[in-house]
Structures are given as structure tokens and as C-alpha cells.
Scaffold this motif. Sequence first.
Motif: not given
Length: 224
Positions: A77-104
Motif C-alpha cells: 500500500d505504501m509503495a503504491l501511494a509513492d508511485v500513484a502520481g507517476m503512473v496510471d496502473g499496475l501490472v503483475t504476473g498473477a496467473i491463478a492466485s486469487r489471494y494475490q490478485r485480490d490484494r493487488m
Amino acid sequence: MRLAALFSGGKDSTYSILLAERMGHEVAVLLTFLPKSIDSYLFHYPNLHITPLQAEAMGKKQLLIPVEGRDEEKVLDMALADVAGMVDGLVTGAIASRYQRDRMAKAAEKHGLKLLTPLWGVEPSQLLRRVLENGFKMMVVAVAAAGLGEEWLGRMLDDQAVAELSRLKEKYGVHPAGEGGEMETLVLDCPLFSKKLEPRRVEKVWRNNYGYLIVHEAVLVGKS
């Protein structure tokens, strides 16, 4: 969109960056989280100290983010707060883990960022074949599953390895792409790299039924 990418140095995060850029997005910054142990439930652990070389090979800015304690979601959360003004989105390599995807997704939405998961739902063996077809050279650097012994550490993922992983899926239920932590990889070369990564000194660590490969020394070399 301008994107931040969760980057671990492995095949999934690297391939997701390639696909995002082929979609026309700009990956402006790499976010690499540095957990204290292999027990991290959100982030990749092995050989994160090598990722600056990969970032250099891609010509991309990288932020190295220490993960203190167990509150990994707070660190994200803190890392995304730091970059939120620089970018419009976040890309991740999640494949099937809903646990990780939901938190991201939750963390991205909180900061007004769109979540891009170009690998989501792709059949694992098919995904590995696509990665290989795109010229990726990947080395196995951690294993933790039935059928994946010490001999897999340092092994290159190729067509034969993919076939073996598919058989292990049928026999033991192993996720062929390692989404459940069964396997971690280190990308040595891919279309994003201007130079390739060459490990010079490695060490295998094996503990009962899991192990990892430490790359103590690596360099970037020209592509022949």
C-alpha cells in the motif's frame, strides 16, 4: 497507460511486462519488494539482489522496497501511494492466485490505479510454451513440491522441462508454472533485455523437501 510493474526477476513478472508493452502501455518503473525470508506470502524471494542487473538490461527505473515484519499488504500500500502520481496502473504476473490478485486489486484501486494482469487464467503449460516461444531463457532457482528435487535447481526451463512439469501436475498436482510457490525462476535473457544475464557463482541450498539456488555473482554480457 503508464504503468508500474511488480518485478521479481522471474518469468511471470518479466513476461507480463513484455505483454503490457506489446499492448501499447509504457512500463515506467519496476517495483521490487525485498522480503526477509522465503516464507513471504505475497512476494518472490530468491535472488532479488540480482534484479538491478535485469532492470539495467531493460533500461528501466527500479525501486527496491524492503519488507519489514509480516505486514506485506501495508508495505504494498505504501509503495503504491509513492508511485500513484507517476503512473496510471499496475501490472503483475498473477496467473491463478486469487489471494494475490485480490490484494493487488484492492491496493491498486485504493490509489486510483488500474490493475493489469495479462497472464491471468492462461493454462500453465500453455503459458510456459508461450514464454519459451518468445525467446525467454529462464533458470529454476527455487523448488518446493513433490517431484521437484535438488536436481531442478539451476536447471534451464526448456521444452523437455515443460513436458516433465506437465507430468508432475498429473501425478502430484504441481502447478506447472509454479503459481503456488512450487517453483521460482530467474530470467537470464528475453526480448526486453539489451544484454543477457550470466551467473558466475552459484550455491545450492537444500532443506528436507525444498531448496533454492543463490546466485552470488552475475554479470551482464553482450548477446551473440
